[in-house]
Design a protein around this motif. Sequence first.
Motif, PDB file in Angstrom:
ATOM      1  N   PRO A 173       5.121   3.150 -12.213  1.00 57.30           N
ATOM      2  CA  PRO A 173       3.976   2.449 -12.793  1.00 57.30           C
ATOM      3  C   PRO A 173       3.200   1.707 -11.703  1.00 57.30           C
ATOM      4  N   ILE A 174       1.870   1.650 -11.855  1.00 61.29           N
ATOM      5  CA  ILE A 174       1.042   0.858 -10.938  1.00 61.29           C
ATOM      6  C   ILE A 174       0.990  -0.560 -11.494  1.00 61.29           C
ATOM      7  N   LYS A 175       1.490  -1.517 -10.706  1.00 62.08           N
ATOM      8  CA  LYS A 175       1.581  -2.901 -11.174  1.00 62.08           C
ATOM      9  C   LYS A 175       0.596  -3.781 -10.412  1.00 62.08           C
ATOM     10  N   GLU A 176       0.147  -4.827 -11.081  1.00 65.82           N
ATOM     11  CA  GLU A 176      -0.752  -5.776 -10.434  1.00 65.82           C
ATOM     12  C   GLU A 176      -0.029  -6.473  -9.293  1.00 65.82           C
ATOM     13  N   GLY A 177      -0.785  -6.775  -8.218  1.00 63.27           N
ATOM     14  CA  GLY A 177      -0.208  -7.354  -7.020  1.00 63.27           C
ATOM     15  C   GLY A 177       0.322  -8.757  -7.248  1.00 63.27           C
ATOM     16  N   ALA A 183      -2.389  13.367   0.068  1.00 68.47           N
ATOM     17  CA  ALA A 183      -2.660  12.331  -0.932  1.00 68.47           C
ATOM     18  C   ALA A 183      -4.070  12.512  -1.475  1.00 68.47           C
ATOM     19  N   ASN A 184      -4.257  12.226  -2.769  1.00 68.48           N
ATOM     20  CA  ASN A 184      -5.600  12.341  -3.353  1.00 68.48           C
ATOM     21  C   ASN A 184      -6.350  11.022  -3.296  1.00 68.48           C
ATOM     22  N   ILE A 185      -5.736  10.009  -2.644  1.00 68.51           N
ATOM     23  CA  ILE A 185      -6.377   8.708  -2.423  1.00 68.51           C
ATOM     24  C   ILE A 185      -6.001   8.237  -1.025  1.00 68.51           C
ATOM     25  N   SER A 186      -6.847   7.414  -0.436  1.00 62.28           N
ATOM     26  CA  SER A 186      -6.577   6.940   0.921  1.00 62.28           C
ATOM     27  C   SER A 186      -5.751   5.667   0.932  1.00 62.28           C
ATOM     28  N   SER A 187      -5.791   4.917  -0.170  1.00 63.61           N
ATOM     29  CA  SER A 187      -5.070   3.645  -0.214  1.00 63.61           C
ATOM     30  C   SER A 187      -4.876   3.229  -1.664  1.00 63.61           C
ATOM     31  N   MET A 188      -3.719   2.570  -1.942  1.00 61.15           N
ATOM     32  CA  MET A 188      -3.501   2.058  -3.285  1.00 61.15           C
ATOM     33  C   MET A 188      -2.451   0.951  -3.237  1.00 61.15           C
ATOM     34  N   LYS A 189      -2.841  -0.262  -3.646  1.00 61.74           N
ATOM     35  CA  LYS A 189      -1.942  -1.395  -3.659  1.00 61.74           C
ATOM     36  C   LYS A 189      -1.217  -1.479  -5.003  1.00 61.74           C
ATOM     37  N   THR A 190       0.077  -1.820  -4.916  1.00 59.36           N
ATOM     38  CA  THR A 190       0.880  -2.013  -6.123  1.00 59.36           C
ATOM     39  C   THR A 190       2.020  -2.966  -5.803  1.00 59.36           C
ATOM     40  N   ASN A 248       3.633  14.545  -1.241  1.00 58.67           N
ATOM     41  CA  ASN A 248       2.331  14.415  -1.881  1.00 58.67           C
ATOM     42  C   ASN A 248       2.283  13.149  -2.744  1.00 58.67           C
ATOM     43  N   VAL A 249       1.250  12.338  -2.525  1.00 63.70           N
ATOM     44  CA  VAL A 249       1.040  11.129  -3.322  1.00 63.70           C
ATOM     45  C   VAL A 249      -0.202  11.328  -4.179  1.00 63.70           C
ATOM     46  N   ASP A 280       0.881  -1.165   0.000  1.00 67.38           N
ATOM     47  CA  ASP A 280       0.000   0.000   0.000  1.00 67.38           C
ATOM     48  C   ASP A 280       0.917   1.213   0.000  1.00 67.38           C
ATOM     49  N   ILE A 281       1.146   1.778  -1.178  1.00 69.36           N
ATOM     50  CA  ILE A 281       2.155   2.825  -1.316  1.00 69.36           C
ATOM     51  C   ILE A 281       1.767   4.101  -0.569  1.00 69.36           C
ATOM     52  N   VAL A 282       0.461   4.361  -0.410  1.00 67.14           N
ATOM     53  CA  VAL A 282       0.021   5.535   0.355  1.00 67.14           C
ATOM     54  C   VAL A 282       0.365   5.343   1.830  1.00 67.14           C
ATOM     55  N   PHE A 283       0.032   4.163   2.357  1.00 64.46           N
ATOM     56  CA  PHE A 283       0.338   3.865   3.755  1.00 64.46           C
ATOM     57  C   PHE A 283       1.844   3.910   4.007  1.00 64.46           C
ATOM     58  N   LEU A 284       2.627   3.277   3.113  1.00 67.13           N
ATOM     59  CA  LEU A 284       4.069   3.208   3.298  1.00 67.13           C
ATOM     60  C   LEU A 284       4.700   4.596   3.256  1.00 67.13           C
ATOM     61  N   THR A 285       4.263   5.439   2.310  1.00 64.85           N
ATOM     62  CA  THR A 285       4.821   6.789   2.195  1.00 64.85           C
ATOM     63  C   THR A 285       4.468   7.622   3.424  1.00 64.85           C
ATOM     64  N   ARG A 286       3.234   7.506   3.887  1.00 64.41           N
ATOM     65  CA  ARG A 286       2.827   8.224   5.098  1.00 64.41           C
ATOM     66  C   ARG A 286       3.668   7.757   6.299  1.00 64.41           C
ATOM     67  N   LEU A 287       3.867   6.443   6.405  1.00 67.28           N
ATOM     68  CA  LEU A 287       4.639   5.872   7.512  1.00 67.28           C
ATOM     69  C   LEU A 287       6.066   6.422   7.520  1.00 67.28           C
ATOM     70  N   ILE A 288       6.709   6.442   6.351  1.00 64.41           N
ATOM     71  CA  ILE A 288       8.078   6.953   6.263  1.00 64.41           C
ATOM     72  C   ILE A 288       8.113   8.426   6.648  1.00 64.41           C
ATOM     73  N   THR A 289       7.155   9.208   6.149  1.00 61.12           N
ATOM     74  CA  THR A 289       7.106  10.639   6.445  1.00 61.12           C
ATOM     75  C   THR A 289       6.942  10.884   7.939  1.00 61.12           C
ATOM     76  N   GLU A 290       5.999  10.193   8.557  1.00 56.24           N
ATOM     77  CA  GLU A 290       5.770  10.383   9.988  1.00 56.24           C
ATOM     78  C   GLU A 290       6.954   9.916  10.819  1.00 56.24           C
ATOM     79  N   SER A 291       7.693   8.929  10.326  1.00 55.98           N
ATOM     80  CA  SER A 291       8.822   8.393  11.087  1.00 55.98           C
ATOM     81  C   SER A 291       9.982   9.379  11.184  1.00 55.98           C
ATOM     82  N   VAL A 292      10.079  10.323  10.222  1.00 51.95           N
ATOM     83  CA  VAL A 292      11.191  11.288  10.250  1.00 51.95           C
ATOM     84  C   VAL A 292      10.756  12.655  10.771  1.00 51.95           C
ATOM     85  N   GLU A 293       9.516  12.733  11.254  1.00 48.72           N
ATOM     86  CA  GLU A 293       8.991  14.021  11.719  1.00 48.72           C
ATOM     87  C   GLU A 293       9.838  14.611  12.840  1.00 48.72           C
ATOM     88  N   ILE A 294      10.416  13.748  13.682  1.00 51.52           N
ATOM     89  CA  ILE A 294      11.213  14.214  14.810  1.00 51.52           C
ATOM     90  C   ILE A 294      12.427  15.020  14.346  1.00 51.52           C
TER      91      ILE A 294
END
Length: 480
Positions: free
Chosen positions: A447-451, A327-334, A365-366, A300-314
């Motif tokens: 590219p968005i690839k099938e899972g 992000a313009n979407i809440s979730s997206m699997k690739t 921004n995703v 889930d690239i949206v979740f992963l990107t958010r996680l990385i961003t929040e992890s470096v907030e300190i």
Amino acid sequence: MLRHMYEQEASYIIESKKRCRELGMDPNIPRMPQSIMSELELSRKKETYQEILEVVKFFSDRIIKSLEGTPILIVISDENGYLLDTLGDQTIRSTMSQLGIKSGIQFSQEDMGTNVVSLTLEQNNPVQLIGSNHYHTFLHNSACYGVPFHYSDDDSILGSICIMTAVILHNPFFLMTLTTVVDAIERELLLRKQNRKINKQQELLYKSEKKQRELLENDLVMKDEFITLITHEFKTPINVIYSAIQLIEQVYINKIPKPVINLIGTIKRNAFRQLRLVNNLLDITRLQSDQFKLNLKNVDIVFLTRLITESVEIYADQKKINLYFEANISSMKTALDDEKYERIILNLLSNAIKFTPEGGSITVNVKKNIKNKTVEIAVSDTGIGIPKEKHEMIFQRFGQVESNLARQAEGSGIGLALVKLLVAILEGTIQLDSELDCGSTFTITLPIKEGISDEKNEAFQDPDNRLISAINVEFSDIYF
């Protein structure tokens, strides 16, 4: 004091005992190993591992001689946990025999509960276990240590080296010694591999002058291999220094004055800085010689990107920089190699924080592009910016903006070159929009690839030690 450190069982031991009970096993009484190679298979395996066994035996003999008179047993296993050979003291060897452990058997948690070999191969890092926590009665007075060994130029696991020792050697410094020995084994294997290549090239040179052009091209490959070897030589003392710091913090931290703790923190940060440079040199060499392999997972690239961003907030907070995620979407699997993606985003965020002044802002921004079936990840900052004539140069190896700008923060000029290569490996592109004193925006299009169909390839959904370690290394230039 050391005994007290192991009174509380580690989480992986508790989980292993739980799995044992679910399988109807007593975690304190391992079953006889079920998977055993035939004599023919074992003979073929040893032939395949002949050089490796020779190198391991050489260094293992040195350990045994340095601890002469101490009950010690060294076990060498392959990449699947099959025991190939044992060296050392007859006392412990007889105990192993009573448990049915001999060359050809496979160490597995299904048969033996938590064990050093399987944990070492699964975690791909050194493991130390005390027998009284979870082993059979025969092993209650023994300690076990395990370290995986690799081919240093492509990082594939060859197997593990495990040492069983008497109770008098229950101390954290023994694992550090074993790690150093395994580093020496990896260097020796790499040297032998390179010597064979050099000898083969010399033979070709003498046989035919027609091969000269090809040999000259191979020299470029050898140059990268030489960089790999030298960089690995740098990595060994860094690992020893960092291991020593970890042990000091673990064993003596309550006895150390605060000024010394601050000095230890400085040593650790600089060890991370050196490790970052070494890793970047190794990786950029591997990428340019096509030695990197993709490990695709369902992400889930949206979740992963958010996680990385929040992890470096300190790190942003310490410079009073506002860090935003959009992000313009809440979730997206690739299908994506999440580890390589993490390195890309962490590098861009590290640069943004380093070159954005206090009071500035950074936005990640995703955005999903349905028409082109792509996803865009943009990292924007309000920092010092990059002159347009330098846009191409900063993606080159060791490329930096003019020294009066670049020296505002530490850096080797390798990071963005590595980012561009990693993005290309992921079949994406990276673009830069920046002007001097107007901030910068790096936009990655993937590219968005099938899972992947295998459910085991599902990427993690929670922060893990790998991400934390990656952040510590990537942000080592940002003093916290």
